[in-house]
Design a protein around this motif. Structure first.
Motif, short mmCIF file in Angstrom:
data_model
loop_
_atom_site.label_atom_id
_atom_site.label_comp_id
_atom_site.label_asym_id
_atom_site.label_seq_id
_atom_site.Cartn_x
_atom_site.Cartn_y
_atom_site.Cartn_z
N SER A 79 0.87 -1.27 0.12
CA SER A 79 -0.10 0.03 0.10
C SER A 79 0.88 1.29 -0.11
O SER A 79 1.33 1.80 0.94
N LYS A 80 1.32 1.64 -1.28
CA LYS A 80 2.14 2.91 -1.23
C LYS A 80 1.56 3.79 -2.37
O LYS A 80 0.74 3.20 -3.20
N TRP A 85 3.98 2.09 -6.10
CA TRP A 85 3.15 0.81 -6.40
C TRP A 85 3.43 0.33 -7.73
O TRP A 85 3.55 -0.73 -7.97
N SER A 305 -9.22 1.06 -5.45
CA SER A 305 -8.03 1.36 -5.84
C SER A 305 -7.40 2.69 -5.29
O SER A 305 -6.50 2.60 -4.78
N ARG A 308 -6.69 2.18 -1.68
CA ARG A 308 -5.28 1.19 -1.42
C ARG A 308 -4.11 1.77 -1.59
O ARG A 308 -3.23 1.65 -0.95
N ILE A 309 -4.07 2.68 -2.64
CA ILE A 309 -2.97 3.38 -2.95
C ILE A 309 -3.11 4.74 -2.87
O ILE A 309 -1.83 5.50 -3.57
N SER A 335 -4.08 -3.45 -7.26
CA SER A 335 -4.53 -2.02 -6.59
C SER A 335 -5.79 -2.13 -6.18
O SER A 335 -6.31 -1.08 -5.56
N ASN A 336 -6.51 -3.57 -5.79
CA ASN A 336 -7.85 -3.34 -5.22
C ASN A 336 -7.78 -4.91 -4.56
O ASN A 336 -8.52 -4.89 -3.77
N ASP A 337 -7.18 -5.80 -5.26
CA ASP A 337 -7.21 -7.11 -4.77
C ASP A 337 -8.53 -8.03 -5.12
O ASP A 337 -8.57 -9.06 -4.46
#
Ligand SMILES: [Zn+2]
Length: 489
Positions: A79-80, A85, A305, A308-309, A335-337
């Motif tokens: 998570s950057k 990312w 997303s 998340r980032i 970026s969501n999983d």
């Protein structure tokens, strides 16, 4: 093939958001022939009848932005901020081959179908070692599943290091950044030729494929490439898809290159219009909201997303107030999983409710559902509505589940309560592709095994490239803190 669905609770998602308490749907071929009260159902004969008196029918959802190669690395990306990312995510793509792109698209597509999405926009970027970067393999996977797809070929003709506001970085870091981005850029003409060939090869709506240009992002393309992509889309009456202003660093770079916003630059090139959809559209100017409303282009909101980032909060409430056609997406699984549109529905209806803001503008269930259905459809020339003459893309959800018991407010419960597990039947282009919650056209266990094997085989290259990505993180972190005028603690 003529199919009758009878006695369903129908959420039409037409402009009036009509709900039919006890309705029937007749599918003739790949179109809806009748949607209305059960008592007025036209006479048969029908080849098949589905008793839906314990079901809710809604249009299949449209996932308006994702990247199908990302499904093999869910849950493992840091998570950057996007620019950092992205270095890690791109690392995971480097050694993927056609069979891996196939496996990844199959995995994501399976999740989408089983959770009620019937169309996806795949903003496809793979790697240069495969024909069309591997997009053909992803298209094959989505055809095999029976998932309608808009395949937007991602093109860029600038070196990545020139598209972000990097500071003075050590020579060896610059060299590494260059190595990591080396395979992406080609000349504008080479990309335009490839785009034409890609569309010639794959565009086939009868096989569920819309193929179109997908410039990576405004600042990642020359004007020649942007205009060329728009010309292809216009000449062939196709959509066009692009990333727009996802992060502050992109806004800063846009100002530096063009002297005004990224959207204004697209406007100055004459390529905004109703066929253009812009993923994210977060770091925009006040006047850009009006510009979206005026030109009819579609911002695509990807709430998971963005969280998340840490990209920022899109101006969805302002868009809606101005009459902008906002669509909804999951973005890629890196970026969501996951690729579950019910997750996106719930998030978009929650995250804009910020203390101290005008609660009259908070996103309603009907607005969230419109973003996930007819708004996305409008951007891609599809329907996203249950009504006569519309494409037969729809979902039946069971009502005898915790999400819908007791049934108080069907739209509110679709948005706030459902997670996809009530999905029973999914129909795309008139064909049943999910039955009793299971894929009808492919073996789910086999699809999962493909994905697991692909990930296993790719592991050495992923580990090697992740380590390389880590080495450039300090330069990208410096840039992040500089554009926000902050210091790391
Ligand atoms: Zn994206």
């Amino acid at each position: 093939m003529k199919l009758l669905i009878r006695n369903a609770l129908i959420v039409t998602m037409n402009e009036q958001n009509d709900v039919i308490e006890k309705g029937s749907i007749v599918i003739d071929g790949n179109r809806l022939a009748y949607v209305g009260p059960a008592e007025w159902t036209p006479p048969g004969p029908f080849d098949q009848t589905i008793d839906a008196d314990r079901m809710i029918a809604m249009p299949g959802m449209i996932n308006s932005h994702c990247h199908s190669p990302a499904n093999l690395v869910r849950g493992m990306m840091p998570s950057k901020p996007l620019e950092i990312w992205r270095a890690y995510y791109r690392a995971s793509l480097r050694d993927m081959r056609d069979e891996d792109f196939y496996a990844s698209a199959l995995l994501g597509g399976m999740e989408m179908l089983k959770s009620g999405a019937t169309t996806v926009l795949d903003h496809f970027a793979g790697n240069a070692s495969c024909r069309f970067m591997g997009a053909g393999a992803a298209i094959q996977a989505m055809r095999d599943l029976g998932l309608r797809h808009v395949a937007a070929l991602t093109v860029t003709d600038k070196n990545y290091e020139d598209t972000i506001p990097l500071g003075e970085t050590a020579a060896e870091l610059n060299a590494e950044i260059k190595r990591m981005s080396a395979s992406e850029a080609k000349s504008a003409q080479a990309w335009l030729d490839e785009c034409e060939a890609f569309i010639e090869t794959f565009h086939a709506p009868e096989k569920l494929t819309t193929a179109c240009p997908g410039p990576s992002a405004v600042q990642r393309c020359s004007d020649e490439l942007l205009k060329g992509c728009a010309e292809i889309a216009r000449r062939r009456s196709l959509p066009m898809h692009i990333h727009l202003a996802e992060t502050k660093a992109q806004q800063v770079q846009g100002d530096k290159i063009y002297g005004h916003s990224l959207l204004q630059h697209l406007d100055s090139l004459g390529i905004v219009g109703t066929n253009l959809s812009c993923a994210h559209s977060i770091w925009i100017e006040d006047s850009d909201v009006e510009l979206f409303a005026k030109c009819g282009s579609t911002p695509v909101h990807n709430p998971a997303s963005n969280l998340r980032i840490g990209s920022g909060l899109a101006r969805v409430k302002e868009f809606l107030a101005a009459g902008v056609n906002v669509a909804l997406g999951t973005d890629g699984s890196a970026s969501n999983d996951g690729q579950n549109m019910f997750d996106a529905l719930r998030l978009v209806a929650l995250i804009h409710n910020q203390a101290g803001t005008d609660f009259n503008q908070w996103v309603t269930p009907a607005q969230a559902l419109a973003m996930a259905t007819r708004n996305g459809a409008r951007a891609f020339g599809l329907d996203g509505v249950l009504g006569p003459g519309k494409l037969a893309d729809l979902v039946l959800l069971r009502r005898d589940t915790p999400a819908f018991t007791p049934l108080n407010d069907v739209m509110g419960q679709l948005v706030f309560c459902e997670n996809g597990s009530s999905v029973d039947t999914v129909i795309v282009n008139g064909e049943i592709v999910v039955k009793e919650g299971r894929l009808a056209k492919i073996d789910e266990q086999e699809a999962l095994q493909f994905a697991a094997h692909a990930r296993e085989r790719l592991d050495p290259s992923i580990q090697r490239e992740l380590a390389a990505a880590k080495s450039i993180e300090p330069a990208l972190a410096e840039m992040y803190f500089r554009v926000f005028e902050k210091q790391p603690r």
